[in-house]
Design a protein around this motif. Structure first.
Motif, short mmCIF file in Angstrom:
data_model
loop_
_atom_site.label_atom_id
_atom_site.label_comp_id
_atom_site.label_asym_id
_atom_site.label_seq_id
_atom_site.Cartn_x
_atom_site.Cartn_y
_atom_site.Cartn_z
N GLU A 8 0.84 -1.20 0.00
CA GLU A 8 0.00 0.00 0.00
C GLU A 8 0.88 1.25 0.00
O GLU A 8 0.63 2.21 -0.75
CB GLU A 8 -0.92 0.03 1.24
N THR A 66 1.30 4.19 -2.89
CA THR A 66 1.09 5.59 -2.52
C THR A 66 2.33 6.42 -2.85
O THR A 66 2.24 7.53 -3.39
CB THR A 66 0.79 5.70 -1.00
N GLU A 121 2.56 7.08 -6.52
CA GLU A 121 1.63 8.14 -6.93
C GLU A 121 2.18 9.51 -6.55
O GLU A 121 2.10 10.47 -7.31
CB GLU A 121 0.26 7.93 -6.27
N ARG A 122 2.76 9.59 -5.34
CA ARG A 122 3.28 10.87 -4.86
C ARG A 122 4.39 11.37 -5.79
O ARG A 122 4.54 12.55 -6.02
CB ARG A 122 3.80 10.72 -3.44
N LYS A 150 -4.87 1.06 -9.49
CA LYS A 150 -4.69 2.51 -9.51
C LYS A 150 -4.21 2.99 -10.88
O LYS A 150 -3.81 4.15 -11.03
CB LYS A 150 -3.65 2.92 -8.47
#
Lengths: 375, 298
Positions: free
Chosen positions: A150, A154, A157-158, A188
């Motif tokens: 996870e 994340t 994406e950041r 995603k």
């Protein structure tokens, strides 16, 4: 420009600032108090239990049979009381944002940035390994950070990366972490690419191919002697994996590191190219990369440019369409040429794209479909 | 060619608890063994001949099997203290293995205090691995700084066990714990890797003595602990020839297996071929006809 200068100016990849000291090389600290990384204890997939608390690992062609408290050849999977565990799930030993050309993928989303990671460990033992400081280590011997799937997605994406690359060491040995992360990333809209030596059994590979988009295989040589002597593995399972990937629908590229006197025989390369053309067709790129002295092979010089050019010529003569020269920035062999009209359609310098003459997936000059994943 | 000498000392006295052997009995066995091995009137003379006062001596123990199946702390501490007091200072003795955690799980207490005997693992902050690999024949490994830099002389104080891959694990294979990547060297019955590792400079130049802890012997399904195949043998095996010591250890395992009706290691396809490889590399004697076995009882 020598190699040092090249690396300095052409490595547009950068180590992540949130992880100081973690990069693809040199993160092993002898004698450091931070040596002991936290070990995960997630049950491994692809193993069978045997009598007397023994197990057999079915992940790779080694089929390690292990007693209680023993680890496989990879050093990152351990039998604990008759159950087999991965010790590196979510334990990233190297994290960087790299251009996809660095992997190298030349026909998969060119110009993309990849969120690249590795854990410790490898199921081979190449004497010329370029990342031996992490690949040939046990997890407790390297510095790593906890980055469960996870958090990985994340972070990706950041950093606005459209691709996660499982790379540097051997992703096969952190299969569970890679698989779960890939599944999550896909949801995603993030693509997954794998950089591997292809030393994996058909069943786990089939499962992996359902969740990843592209695989780059390091084919180390085209003879078993080299695999025995310098890699400590078998050639045949790698060839099987290449065929399986090519037929799966996932994108495939092949890298061949050319080591002077050891695996640079043009006759053998010709045989290899014929084999590849027959088995997987002419459209999957093959990169002939320049070797630099490293790890346990420091007595050989870097690959002469003339050797790389000769091998590229051989491969083109055999009818393969996309043949590249690697680790030689500025060489015309870094570019993509249309197999029909011969015009330059992607110009590269190192990891940088200078020009792209594609219209969708076609050559802008003659309309020839160029194999690859372009969007 | 003179024969290699191997001494087997068996205790006739029952240990009240074989898992926690009496240090007094152990010391008697150690003295008897070293006297028989050296021919000296007193074992201390032999120790002073083999080890010099200024040297730091490493006792490489095997603690992968936790308390149930490791070189017993009673044995290592008895030897370490006696050796230190006899030859120089006890602070010049390091009892060591791969990690502090494994040592602790085997019943050792980590000790790094000045002036006293040292006990710690390679992962202790005082040690670590060397940063450059040593390449030798088929091997490429980082050495523990304990073996490569901190000690000048070494005793392989190993446990004698059956091993599913190597056939036998004893004094030679014990040094797998001195490198960072032993997992890379278990194929082909660990052959030629065990022999080649012993041949490397940091080990061959420093190794002086093999003592095999055979108080209990896992003679089947090793190296993991399986109490149903564990024999209370009450033995120590001593030799200056590291290959001969392990060859005799193999013989003992075969005898225990035969007694229980188990097939020989050769029949199971895992005879320890690395011993003959070691002999070919001139590391010692791997044939029983070239080994003088002296049996003692205390």
């Amino acid at each position: 420009m020598d190699r040092r200068e090249f690396l300095k100016c052409s490595l547009s990849g950068y180590s992540l600032c949130l992880l100081p000291g973690i990069s693809a090389a040199g993160n092993f600290f002898p004698g450091s108090p931070q040596m002991g990384a936290r070990l995960s204890r997630v049950e491994a997939r692809y193993y069978r239990q045997l009598p007397d608390r023994e197990i057999r690992c079915d992940l790779c062609p080694r089929f390690c049979q292990l007693g209680d408290r023993e680890r496989g050849f990879c050093g990152v999977r351990e039998n604990q009381g008759g159950k087999y565990y991965t010790l590196v799930y979510g334990q990233a030993a190297s994290l960087n944002v790299d251009p996809i050309e660095k992997k190298p993928f030349f026909h998969f989303l060119p110009g993309s940035e990849t969120f690249s990671l590795a854990t410790a460990g490898c199921n081979l033992n190449c004497r010329f390994c370029q990342n031996w400081e992490i690949s040939q280590m046990r997890p407790e011997q390297v510095k790593s950070v906890s980055l469960p799937p996870e958090a990985l997605v994340t972070s990706c994406e950041r950093y606005d990366c459209p691709v996660i690359a499982y790379t540097y060491t051997e992703p096969v040995v952190f299969f569970e972490y890679m698989y779960d992360s890939s599944l999550l990333a896909r949801k995603k809209g993030i693509r997954n690419v794998v950089v591997t030596a292809g030393y994996i059994n058909p069943e786990p590979l089939a499962d992996l191919l359902r969740v990843v988009d592209a695989v780059k295989v390091d084919l180390k040589a085209f003879n078993q002697n080299f695999y025995s002597e310098y890699v400590r593995g078998e050639l045949q399972p790698v060839l099987q994996a290449i065929k399986q990937i090519a037929r799966s629908g996932s994108w495939l590229e092949i890298v061949y590191l050319v080591i002077p006197t050891l695996n640079d025989n043009p006759t053998e390369i010709r045989d290899m190219c014929r084999y590849l053309k027959n088995e997987i067709g002419p459209d999957f790129p093959v990169h002939f990369s320049r070797f630099h002295p490293m790890y346990l092979i420091k007595n050989l010089p870097p690959t002469p440019l003339s050797t790389l050019e000769k091998l590229r010529e051989v491969a083109l003569e055999e009818g393969l369409h996309y043949i590249y020269v690697g680790n030689v920035p500025g060489h015309p062999g870094e570019n993509t040429y249309c197999p029909k009209c011969g015009k330059l359609i992607i110009e590269r310098y190192g990891y940088v794209i200078r020009k792209k003459e594609l219209s969708g997936n076609k050559c802008r000059y003659c309309g020839q479909v160029i194999a690859g994943v372009w969007s | 060619m003179s024969k290699a000498r191997v001494v087997i000392v068996t205790s006739s006295r029952n240990f009240s608890d074989i898992n926690r052997p009496d240090p007094g009995i152990i010391l008697t066995m150690l003295k008897k063994g070293l006297e028989a091995l050296s021919g000296a009137a007193r074992a201390e003379e032999a120790l002073r001949e083999w080890f010099r006062p200024g040297e730091t001596v490493g006792l490489k123990v095997n603690t992968i099997g936790r308390r149930a199946l490791s070189t017993s702390p009673e044995t290592a501490l008895t030897l370490g203290l006696w050796l230190g007091q006899t030859v120089g200072r006890e602070e010049n003795v390091i009892i060591w293995d791969r990690t502090d955690e494994e040592l602790k799980e085997a019943g050792y207490r980590i000790s790094t205090s000045p002036g006293s005997l040292k006990i710690f693992g390679t992962n202790n902050r005082r040690a670590g691995y060397q940063s450059e690999p040593t390449a030798h024949r088929h091997l490429g490994s980082l050495f523990s700084r304990i073996q490569a830099e901190l000690i000048q002389a070494s005793i392989s104080l190993a446990l004698l066990k059956d091993h599913g891959l190597a056939g036998v694990t004893a004094g030679l294979k014990n040094y797998f714990g001195a490198i960072h990547n032993p997992n890379k060297y278990h194929d082909s019955n660990c052959n030629p890797y065990i022999a080649e590792l012993f041949e490397t400079e940091p080990i061959r130049r420093k190794h002086r003595l093999t003592i095999l802890d055979a108080l209990r012997v896992q003679y089947h399904r090793g190296p993991a602990y399986h109490p149903q195949w564990l024999a209370a043998s009450r033995k120590f095996i001593f030799s200056l020839d590291p290959v001969a010591a392990d060859t005799v250890g193999w013989k003992i395992i075969e005898e225990l297996r035969a007694k229980k009706g188990l097939p020989s290691l050769k029949e199971e396809g895992r005879a320890p071929g690395y011993l003959l490889t070691a002999e070919k590399l001139n590391l010692g004697q791997a044939r029983l006809e070239n080994i003088e076995i002296i049996e003692e009882e205390v």
